[in-house]
Design an enzyme around this catalytic site. Structure first.
Site, PDB file in Angstrom:
ATOM      1  N   TYR A  70      33.936  40.120  47.966  1.00 45.10           N
ATOM      2  CA  TYR A  70      33.044  40.526  48.761  1.00 45.10           C
ATOM      3  C   TYR A  70      33.149  39.902  50.410  1.00 45.10           C
ATOM      4  CZ  TYR A  70      29.133  39.531  45.593  1.00 45.10           C
ATOM      5  OH  TYR A  70      27.841  39.942  44.432  1.00 45.10           O
ATOM      6  N   PHE A 220      20.140  42.190  43.766  1.00 47.74           N
ATOM      7  CA  PHE A 220      19.370  43.276  44.172  1.00 47.74           C
ATOM      8  C   PHE A 220      17.970  42.473  44.277  1.00 47.74           C
ATOM      9  CE2 PHE A 220      22.349  46.119  43.255  1.00 47.74           C
ATOM     10  CZ  PHE A 220      23.186  46.303  44.493  1.00 47.74           C
ATOM     11  N   GLY A 224      17.907  45.025  46.585  1.00 49.28           N
ATOM     12  CA  GLY A 224      19.344  45.166  47.301  1.00 49.28           C
ATOM     13  C   GLY A 224      19.539  46.443  48.700  1.00 49.28           C
ATOM     14  N   PRO A 227      15.853  47.839  50.593  1.00 50.09           N
ATOM     15  CA  PRO A 227      15.072  47.169  49.713  1.00 50.09           C
ATOM     16  C   PRO A 227      13.289  47.344  49.329  1.00 50.09           C
ATOM     17  CG  PRO A 227      15.670  45.921  51.983  1.00 50.09           C
ATOM     18  CD  PRO A 227      15.897  47.395  51.968  1.00 50.09           C
ATOM     19  N   LEU A 228      12.471  46.988  48.882  1.00 51.13           N
ATOM     20  CA  LEU A 228      11.257  47.376  48.357  1.00 51.13           C
ATOM     21  C   LEU A 228      10.892  47.686  49.277  1.00 51.13           C
ATOM     22  CD1 LEU A 228      11.129  44.365  45.101  1.00 51.13           C
ATOM     23  CD2 LEU A 228      12.246  46.678  44.925  1.00 51.13           C
TER      24      LEU A 228
HETATM   25  N1  LIG Z   1      26.838  40.509  39.748  1.00 52.33           N
HETATM   26  C1  LIG Z   1      26.634  41.298  40.866  1.00 52.33           C
HETATM   27  O1  LIG Z   1      26.563  42.426  40.760  1.00 52.33           O
HETATM   28  C2  LIG Z   1      25.874  41.420  41.918  1.00 52.33           C
HETATM   29  C3  LIG Z   1      25.962  42.481  42.920  1.00 52.33           C
HETATM   30  C4  LIG Z   1      24.688  42.062  43.779  1.00 52.33           C
HETATM   31  C5  LIG Z   1      24.239  41.458  44.584  1.00 52.33           C
HETATM   32  N2  LIG Z   1      24.797  40.682  43.842  1.00 52.33           N
HETATM   33  C6  LIG Z   1      24.628  39.158  44.372  1.00 52.33           C
HETATM   34  O2  LIG Z   1      23.337  39.486  44.442  1.00 52.33           O
HETATM   35  C7  LIG Z   1      22.710  38.323  45.681  1.00 52.33           C
HETATM   36  C8  LIG Z   1      21.570  39.317  46.581  1.00 52.33           C
HETATM   37  O3  LIG Z   1      21.353  40.846  46.385  1.00 52.33           O
HETATM   38  P1  LIG Z   1      21.229  41.360  47.254  1.00 52.33           P
HETATM   39  O4  LIG Z   1      21.200  40.649  48.918  1.00 52.33           O
HETATM   40  O5  LIG Z   1      22.645  42.154  47.067  1.00 52.33           O
HETATM   41  O6  LIG Z   1      20.091  42.272  47.385  1.00 52.33           O
HETATM   42  P2  LIG Z   1      18.731  41.788  47.743  1.00 52.33           P
HETATM   43  O7  LIG Z   1      18.270  40.331  47.864  1.00 52.33           O
HETATM   44  O8  LIG Z   1      17.829  42.333  46.663  1.00 52.33           O
HETATM   45  O9  LIG Z   1      18.310  42.169  49.481  1.00 52.33           O
HETATM   46  C9  LIG Z   1      19.145  42.351  50.278  1.00 52.33           C
HETATM   47  C10 LIG Z   1      18.852  42.840  51.200  1.00 52.33           C
HETATM   48  O10 LIG Z   1      17.213  43.094  51.539  1.00 52.33           O
HETATM   49  C11 LIG Z   1      17.563  43.081  52.992  1.00 52.33           C
HETATM   50  N3  LIG Z   1      16.435  41.724  53.918  1.00 52.33           N
HETATM   51  C12 LIG Z   1      16.144  40.132  53.081  1.00 52.33           C
HETATM   52  N4  LIG Z   1      15.304  39.906  53.253  1.00 52.33           N
HETATM   53  C13 LIG Z   1      14.652  40.783  54.047  1.00 52.33           C
HETATM   54  C14 LIG Z   1      13.424  40.069  54.394  1.00 52.33           C
HETATM   55  N5  LIG Z   1      12.280  39.302  54.839  1.00 52.33           N
HETATM   56  N6  LIG Z   1      12.750  41.489  54.934  1.00 52.33           N
HETATM   57  C15 LIG Z   1      13.314  42.533  55.116  1.00 52.33           C
HETATM   58  N7  LIG Z   1      14.732  42.683  54.167  1.00 52.33           N
HETATM   59  C16 LIG Z   1      14.986  41.649  54.074  1.00 52.33           C
HETATM   60  C17 LIG Z   1      18.955  42.459  53.406  1.00 52.33           C
HETATM   61  O11 LIG Z   1      18.766  42.668  55.223  1.00 52.33           O
HETATM   62  P3  LIG Z   1      18.789  41.548  56.384  1.00 52.33           P
HETATM   63  O12 LIG Z   1      20.447  41.171  56.134  1.00 52.33           O
HETATM   64  O13 LIG Z   1      19.052  42.239  57.280  1.00 52.33           O
HETATM   65  O14 LIG Z   1      18.015  40.726  56.230  1.00 52.33           O
HETATM   66  C18 LIG Z   1      19.021  43.264  52.568  1.00 52.33           C
HETATM   67  O15 LIG Z   1      20.087  44.481  53.171  1.00 52.33           O
HETATM   68  C19 LIG Z   1      23.819  39.206  46.355  1.00 52.33           C
HETATM   69  O16 LIG Z   1      24.239  38.536  47.953  1.00 52.33           O
HETATM   70  C20 LIG Z   1      24.874  38.813  46.037  1.00 52.33           C
HETATM   71  O17 LIG Z   1      25.523  37.297  45.839  1.00 52.33           O
HETATM   72  C21 LIG Z   1      25.228  39.946  42.655  1.00 52.33           C
END
Ligand SMILES: NC(=O)c1ccc[n+]([C@@H]2O[C@H](COP(=O)([O-])OP(=O)(O)OC[C@H]3O[C@@H](n4cnc5c(N)ncnc54)[C@H](OP(=O)(O)O)[C@@H]3O)[C@@H](O)[C@H]2O)c1
Length: 306
Positions: A70, A220, A224, A227-228
């Protein structure tokens, strides 16, 4: 419906002394963006990212998900800058199996040399002598699990574990067949796959892992990068006096006791909102409505993951 923050119950990773609150934090969103290159370079607001990480830990979160790819390197360096020396109970989970191309692409990196290099990158940038948990991220397909043997890279990772560089091993983006193959090689403490209210391919897998005490960590969890969005989810949220993202997280926490959530955000306001989901109870009738979100016939209340 929102009660005082509990950060949900705790979960002990199997065969370990590592206990984490089920409400964690995913650090991927802290890296920057450069045009089409996502999760690339430093964030626009470095001080804001440091403040956010400190609030994550001050709020009682003790499970942070990260990777050295990252940024690359950026997210781990931010974590170190914000939190080192780390609290005793903090569990940092990282992942290997990919490297970044100059164009921002995600390139499989499974050779023993690449895996060894990735472990040392994580150790150096996090400032650690040993990594608590390392997930091997399968890359037969970047976007979803796809079959193929992971024996060779996992054996290489197990050797690094035997050298004392890794405490526990997990898997990411994997199929049940790959999990079974892996468990014949080394104990697996967690599986991190794409899963949320609208994307439920792993329903049966979650139950199987729960049976064996293995953590399931949906990535996600909020959809992701986009968002949903769902009418049913929004309706449920307004009935509960919560936000849709809080309901999506509370649904995951209620879905199975082995689910650990790692919502990602770069926003302090969203972080605070998300953490409150740990105390949100979804009553049975609302839960039944939410079951329809993933169904293709939910035409009147479409869910979008753009
Ligand atoms: N193993 C893998 O292949 C893999 C792949 C992807 C991710 N990951 C891990 O999983 C974690 C979570 O996934 P993710 O961060 O990609 O996706 P997520 O948690 O599903 O969603 C993050 C997105 O949602 C927004 N968001 C978060 N809280 C919110 C809220 N309360 N209201 C409105 N929007 C909100 C964030 O924007 P803002 O920043 O503006 O809040 C960001 O755009 C990652 O941080 C990573 O550590 C692992």
């Amino acid at each position: 419906m929102l009660q005082e923050i509990s950060l949900a119950s705790s979960f002990i990773l199997p065969g370990s002394s590592l206990s984490v609150n089920r409400m964690g934090y995913g650090a991927m969103q802290l890296a920057g963006r450069d045009g089409n290159k996502l999760v690339w370079g430093p964030p626009r607001d470095v001080d804001g990212a440091i403040t956010l990480l400190r609030e994550v830990v001050a709020s009682g979160v003790n499970h942070i998900d990260t990777s050295d790819f990252y940024g690359p390197h950026v997210t781990n360096q931010l974590i170190r800058r914000a939190l080192f020396p780390y609290p005793d109970d903090l569990v940092i989970v990282t992942k290997v199996g990919t490297r970044r191309g100059e164009d921002g692409s995600w390139i499989p990196a499974f050779s023993p040399d690449e895996l060894t290099g990735a472990i040392h990158d994580n150790l150096r940038n996090l400032g650690l002598d040993v990594l608590d948990v390392v997930n091997l991220r399968s890359m037969f397909s970047v976007h979803q699990p796809a079959e193929g043997s992971i024996e060779a890279p996992l054996t290489a990772l197990a050797e690094l574990q035997q050298k004392g560089l890794i405490r526990h091993i997990g898997l990411s983006n994997v199929t049940p067949t790959q999990i079974a193959e892996a468990r014949r090689i080394v104990p697996i403490v967690c599986v991190q796959n794409h899963y949320n209210l609208a994307h439920r391919a792993d329903d049966a897998l979650i139950a199987d892992l729960a049976h064996d005490g293995i953590a399931y960590v949906p990535f996600f969890p909020l959809g992701g990068f986009t968002p949903l969005q769902s009418g049913t989810l929004s309706e449920a949220a307004s009935r509960l006096g919560a936000t849709p993202m809080q309901v999506a997280l509370a649904w995951l926490l209620q879905r199975s006791p082995n689910i650990l959530v790692i919502p990602g955000t770069s926003s302090l306001q969203h972080l605070r909102e998300n953490l409150k989901a740990a105390a949100l109870q979804i009553p049975a009738e609302v839960h039944d409505d939410l079951e329809t979100v993933s169904r293709p016939d939910a035409a009147s209340h479409p869910t979008r993951q753009l």
